[in-house]
Every structure is written in C-alpha cells, then in structure tokens.
Write an enzyme that holds these catalytic residues in place. Structure first.
Site, PDB file in Angstrom:
ATOM      1  N   CYS A  44       0.963  -1.140   0.001  1.00  0.00           N
ATOM      2  CA  CYS A  44      -0.063  -0.004  -0.043  1.00  0.00           C
ATOM      3  C   CYS A  44       0.898   1.298   0.067  1.00  0.00           C
ATOM      4  O   CYS A  44       0.631   2.243  -0.579  1.00  0.00           O
ATOM      5  CB  CYS A  44      -0.857   0.184   1.040  1.00  0.00           C
ATOM      6  N   ASP A 134     -20.889  11.974 -14.774  1.00  0.00           N
ATOM      7  CA  ASP A 134     -22.288  11.824 -14.473  1.00  0.00           C
ATOM      8  C   ASP A 134     -22.372  10.814 -13.151  1.00  0.00           C
ATOM      9  O   ASP A 134     -23.801  10.543 -12.822  1.00  0.00           O
ATOM     10  CB  ASP A 134     -22.853  11.232 -15.727  1.00  0.00           C
TER      11      ASP A 134
HETATM   12  C1  BEZ Z   1       0.549  -4.801   1.609  1.00  0.00           C
HETATM   13  O1  BEZ Z   1       0.078  -3.682   1.583  1.00  0.00           O
HETATM   14  O2  BEZ Z   1       1.589  -4.862   1.784  1.00  0.00           O
HETATM   15  C2  BEZ Z   1      -0.254  -5.683   2.385  1.00  0.00           C
HETATM   16  C3  BEZ Z   1      -1.410  -5.727   2.808  1.00  0.00           C
HETATM   17  C4  BEZ Z   1      -2.268  -6.967   3.205  1.00  0.00           C
HETATM   18  C5  BEZ Z   1      -1.951  -8.031   2.895  1.00  0.00           C
HETATM   19  C6  BEZ Z   1      -0.823  -8.185   2.155  1.00  0.00           C
HETATM   20  C7  BEZ Z   1       0.035  -7.144   1.912  1.00  0.00           C
END
Ligand code: BEZ
Length: 219
Positions: A44, A134
């Site tokens: 992330c 929209d």
């Molecule tokens: C990550 O963002 O690295 C991750 C998050 C949840 C499960 C596996 C990877």
C-alpha cells in the site's frame, strides 16, 4: 456491489482532508476511488507514493483521486509521513478515507476473504472504481491484497474511457494514447467517411465480414 453504469453510491466519508459526502467530492469530475487493506503495510505504501508521483498526470486528465484504508484518520496521518518519505519526493494531497467499521468495504464489495487484521477484522482488497462526471461507474477492477496495482495502466484506461466517451471508437489490445482505434460495430459503413474524416482502414478477414475497422485516434 455496484455494476457498470450504476450511479456510484453516495456516502459520508471521514477523511484526511476533512469529512464530506462522496458525491460532493466528485461534483462533476472524473474520480478514482481506490482502496487499500490497511495502513503501515508495504505494498500500500508503494502504491500511494506512486499515485502521488503521478498526480500531475491525473490532474491533466481532470481526474480527482480518493484513497480508502480500513484504519482511522489519525493512523492515516501518521502513515502519510512514511508514504511521503518513500520513493520520489511528493506530498499526499488527495484524501484517504477511514473505513474502520468496514461499512464501505461491505457496501462496495471490497472485502478480501483471505486477509484479516490482528483483531480478526477483514481487510479491504485493492479495488479501483473509476466514476464519470455523471457519477456513473465506468470501470471497476478488484485485486487481492497481495498484488499491487499498476497506476500507469490506470492512466491508460482513463485515456481510453475519456476518448470512447466522446467518439464512436473502442481501443484495441495494448492501445496507448495516440495509437489507432477501432471503429465501434454500431457505425454503419455508409457513415464512416462522415464520422471519421481521417479515414477508416478495413482489415480483410476470411469471413469476409467488415468488422475490423481501424481509424486514427479522433481529436
Ligand atoms: C501490503 O500492503 O503490503 C499488504 C497488505 C495486506 C496483505 C498483504 C500485503
């Protein structure tokens, strides 16, 4: 679950830039809502950093960005410092929604059945929703938590969505902005010249059917 063409659900969002109703945030812009399993997770962090780096490209296309992660806003603010420290220099200016209760994850069909937090609460998968001016859903993609997305591909898809929203073309395999496009099947042969002044090339195929028609990208 939201289907293509549905008005994207409105909801109250608690975010890092303040609280808002999602439809007020969209107003009349193209918008991408992309979800994340949790704060302080490696994949992330790389994704949010890359999105911030690409922000000028999204702005050029008049696309608003909105992230979502399951933790609270306070946690998001702490995490943002790490995201900003990772990769190319950038600042996170787009909002990150808090979905602590998983209400949105459930409502929008984003729960990853294989991933849980330390308390056993389900995490959000990596969903991408592209919403048109929209407020209708134009595209959705769902990746598992373990697979990071390719945001260059998301930009490519936006180019295709914005082009095909305004012209009677579709974009073929591996298309990128500037490449030839395909004439959509609903265009009659007798209308081609008028609709596509740059010309249409029809590819001969064994069936003899004239459905493989290419035209330069309309402007
Ligand atoms: C990550 O963002 O690295 C991750 C998050 C949840 C499960 C596996 C990877």
């Amino acid at each position: 679950m939201v289907n293509l063409g549905d008005i994207f659900p409105d909801f109250d969002a608690e975010t890092t830039i303040g609280n808002f109703k999602f439809h007020d945030y969209i107003k009349d812009s193209w918008t991408i809502l992309f979800s994340h399993p949790a704060d302080y997770t490696p994949v992330c962090t790389t994704e949010l950093s890359r999105v911030a780096e690409l922000e000028p490209e999204f702005k050029k296309r008049h696309v608003k960005l909105c992230a979502l992660s399951c933790d609270d806003v306070e946690s998001h603010h702490g995490w943002i410092k790490d995201i900003e420290a990772y990769g190319a220099p950038h600042t996170i200016t787009y909002p990150i929604i808090s979905d602590k209760t998983r209400k949105l994850a459930v409502k929008l069909g984003m729960v990853d059945p294989d991933e849980k937090d330390v308390a056993g609460m389900p995490l959000t998968a990596r969903a991408v929703f592209i919403i048109g001016p929209d407020k209708k859903l134009k595209l959705s993609i769902l990746y598992p938590a373990t697979t990071g997305r390719n945001f260059d591909e998301i930009l490519r898809v936006i180019d295709s969505l914005q082009l095909t929203a305004n012209h009677k073309v579709a974009t073929p395999v591996d298309w990128k902005c500037g490449d030839k496009c395909m004439v959509v099947p609903s265009v009659k042969v007798e209308d081609e010249k008028h609709i596509f002044p740059k010309g249409v090339e029809t590819i001969n195929v064994p069936s003899g059917k004239c459905y493989l028609r290419k035209t330069p990208q309309p402007t």
